[in-house]
Motif scaffolding. Structure first.
Motif, short mmCIF file in Angstrom:
data_model
loop_
_atom_site.label_atom_id
_atom_site.label_comp_id
_atom_site.label_asym_id
_atom_site.label_seq_id
_atom_site.Cartn_x
_atom_site.Cartn_y
_atom_site.Cartn_z
N LEU A 216 -23.99 29.23 3.77
CA LEU A 216 -23.15 29.73 4.85
C LEU A 216 -21.87 30.23 4.20
O LEU A 216 -21.17 29.47 3.53
CB LEU A 216 -22.86 28.60 5.84
CG LEU A 216 -21.80 28.84 6.92
CD1 LEU A 216 -22.19 30.01 7.81
CD2 LEU A 216 -21.61 27.57 7.76
N VAL A 217 -21.58 31.50 4.36
CA VAL A 217 -20.47 32.15 3.65
C VAL A 217 -19.47 32.71 4.66
O VAL A 217 -19.87 33.40 5.61
CB VAL A 217 -20.98 33.28 2.74
CG1 VAL A 217 -19.82 33.97 2.04
CG2 VAL A 217 -21.99 32.74 1.72
N TYR A 218 -18.19 32.42 4.44
CA TYR A 218 -17.12 32.96 5.28
C TYR A 218 -16.25 33.88 4.44
O TYR A 218 -15.75 33.47 3.39
CB TYR A 218 -16.25 31.83 5.84
CG TYR A 218 -16.93 30.97 6.86
CD1 TYR A 218 -16.80 31.24 8.22
CD2 TYR A 218 -17.70 29.89 6.47
CE1 TYR A 218 -17.42 30.45 9.16
CE2 TYR A 218 -18.34 29.09 7.41
CZ TYR A 218 -18.20 29.38 8.76
OH TYR A 218 -18.83 28.60 9.68
N LEU A 219 -16.03 35.09 4.92
CA LEU A 219 -15.07 36.00 4.30
C LEU A 219 -13.74 35.86 5.03
O LEU A 219 -13.69 35.97 6.26
CB LEU A 219 -15.56 37.45 4.37
CG LEU A 219 -16.80 37.77 3.54
CD1 LEU A 219 -17.14 39.26 3.69
CD2 LEU A 219 -16.61 37.43 2.07
N THR A 220 -12.66 35.64 4.29
CA THR A 220 -11.35 35.41 4.89
C THR A 220 -10.31 36.28 4.18
O THR A 220 -10.65 37.08 3.30
CB THR A 220 -10.94 33.93 4.75
OG1 THR A 220 -10.68 33.65 3.37
CG2 THR A 220 -12.03 33.01 5.26
N ASP A 221 -9.05 36.06 4.52
CA ASP A 221 -7.95 36.78 3.88
C ASP A 221 -7.15 35.88 2.95
O ASP A 221 -5.98 36.17 2.65
CB ASP A 221 -7.03 37.38 4.93
CG ASP A 221 -7.61 38.66 5.54
OD1 ASP A 221 -8.52 39.24 4.92
OD2 ASP A 221 -7.15 39.06 6.61
N ILE A 279 -16.01 29.46 1.32
CA ILE A 279 -14.91 30.24 1.89
C ILE A 279 -14.43 31.18 0.80
O ILE A 279 -13.93 30.74 -0.25
CB ILE A 279 -13.77 29.32 2.38
CG1 ILE A 279 -14.27 28.42 3.51
CG2 ILE A 279 -12.58 30.15 2.85
CD1 ILE A 279 -13.23 27.42 3.98
N LEU A 280 -14.59 32.49 1.03
CA LEU A 280 -14.32 33.49 0.00
C LEU A 280 -13.19 34.41 0.44
O LEU A 280 -12.98 34.64 1.64
CB LEU A 280 -15.56 34.33 -0.28
CG LEU A 280 -16.86 33.60 -0.62
CD1 LEU A 280 -17.95 34.61 -0.94
CD2 LEU A 280 -16.66 32.65 -1.78
N ASP A 281 -12.52 34.99 -0.53
CA ASP A 281 -11.49 35.99 -0.28
C ASP A 281 -12.15 37.34 -0.09
O ASP A 281 -12.61 37.97 -1.05
CB ASP A 281 -10.52 36.03 -1.46
CG ASP A 281 -9.29 36.89 -1.18
OD1 ASP A 281 -9.32 37.66 -0.21
OD2 ASP A 281 -8.31 36.77 -1.94
N GLY A 282 -12.23 37.79 1.17
CA GLY A 282 -12.88 39.06 1.46
C GLY A 282 -12.13 40.27 0.95
O GLY A 282 -12.64 41.39 1.00
#
Length: 314
Positions: A216-221, A279-282
């Protein structure tokens, strides 16, 4: 040997070195491609990656690559920036409680126009342009997202906001079985037939658990999760943290309001059997590929259990 011949040999050598570098990258990715071949990966698309044109095209191409090397990506998206922009344009006020958008009837119209009329078709078009057979769907299609009325953390009335009660994956399963790439807009339907706005972070976690996703991958700022966030002398990026550690941070009020739905979603998804979340830096080009196909990875990985967090220097 003439100078021209020397230059030609140097140029040829540089091309070989460059090609060898590319081959090395592919070779490094091979074990990960083999490991995740046929596995479902749910990616929550958000943050700057959904408003910057270069990042949008790059993300779409990266997801297409995942599809073509044998993974089964499912994109789940909201549209916070687009909803806010359209609401402002239409004179509809935006209010948030606990990181969730309060949604009255007027705001629900804005949500529907933004997600189903703008974000979803644009993203589907970008993935298709990258060569992958993307299909746009809404959480209201085929009973995908069945929801109940949601309330704020203090019991606040959020209007037409939905909390996921049940995920019927039959439509997504059918699409994946036919080798399509689903792109899900997060509106759901309650037992009375009302459409409700569903937070995309929470929806992504519920969909990942229901599909039995491997990631499960989330792209964030942001670069990831920080320990002691906001304290420039002490804050440090966590490379890995357990679900138990994350829950403790949530209960202690250590997380920014906008991060809380993600954290709630991740904790629940891991409790429901998803092996790991990220949680990744998009804002980083190819962040998803780096995380899945390289030894280093980026951002913060969350695993089940109660281990102490691993940190890297800020």
């Amino acid at each position: 040997m003439t100078t021209a011949e020397d230059a030609g040999q140097d140029a040829g050598h540089q091309r070989v070195v460059a090609a060898q570098g590319k081959a090395a990258v592919l070779r490094e990715a091979l074990p990960w491609i083999t490991r995740f071949h046929g596995q479902t990966v749910v990616i929550k698309y958000g943050g700057n990656a959904m408003i910057d044109d270069e990042l949008k095209r790059s993300f779409a191409a990266d997801v297409a690559l995942l599809h073509f090397v044998g993974l089964r990506p499912v994109i789940v998206h909201g549209g916070g920036p687009q909803i806010s922009a359209l609401a402002t344009q239409l004179g509809v006020a935006s209010t948030f409680v606990g990181g969730l958008r309060v949604t009255d009837a007027a705001m629900m119209d804005v949500v529907r126009m933004s997600l189903l009329g703008q974000v979803n078709p644009e993203l589907v078009g970008l993935v298709q342009a990258a060569g992958a057979p993307a299909v746009g769907i809404a959480g209201t299609d085929a009973g995908l997202l069945q929801v109940r009325p949601a309330v704020g953390p203090g019991g606040e009335d959020l209007g037409l906001v939905g909390e996921v009660d049940h995920v019927d994956t039959s439509y997504i399963d059918e699409l994946l079985g036919d080798h399509f790439l689903p792109v899900v807009a997060t509106v759901g339907r309650d037992a009375d037939g009302n459409e409700r706005n569903v937070n995309a972070d929470l929806a992504a976690g519920a969909i990942a658990a229901a599909l039995g996703a491997s990631k499960l991958v989330y792209l964030t700022d942001v670069e990831g999760l920080y320990q002691d966030f906001g304290d420039p002398e002490r804050q440090s990026l966590m490379s890995e943290v357990s679900a138990g550690g994350l829950q403790a941070m949530l209960e202690a009020g250590e997380l920014h309001e906008g991060m809380r739905p993600k954290v709630r979603s991740i904790v629940q998804a891991l409790a429901d059997g998803v092996p790991q979340a990220h949680i990744l830096d998009g804002r980083v080009l190819h962040a998803v590929l780096i995380e899945i196909f390289t030894d280093e990875g980026v951002g913060t990985m969350i695993t089940p259990g109660a281990a102490r967090p691993a940190v890297v220097a800020s």
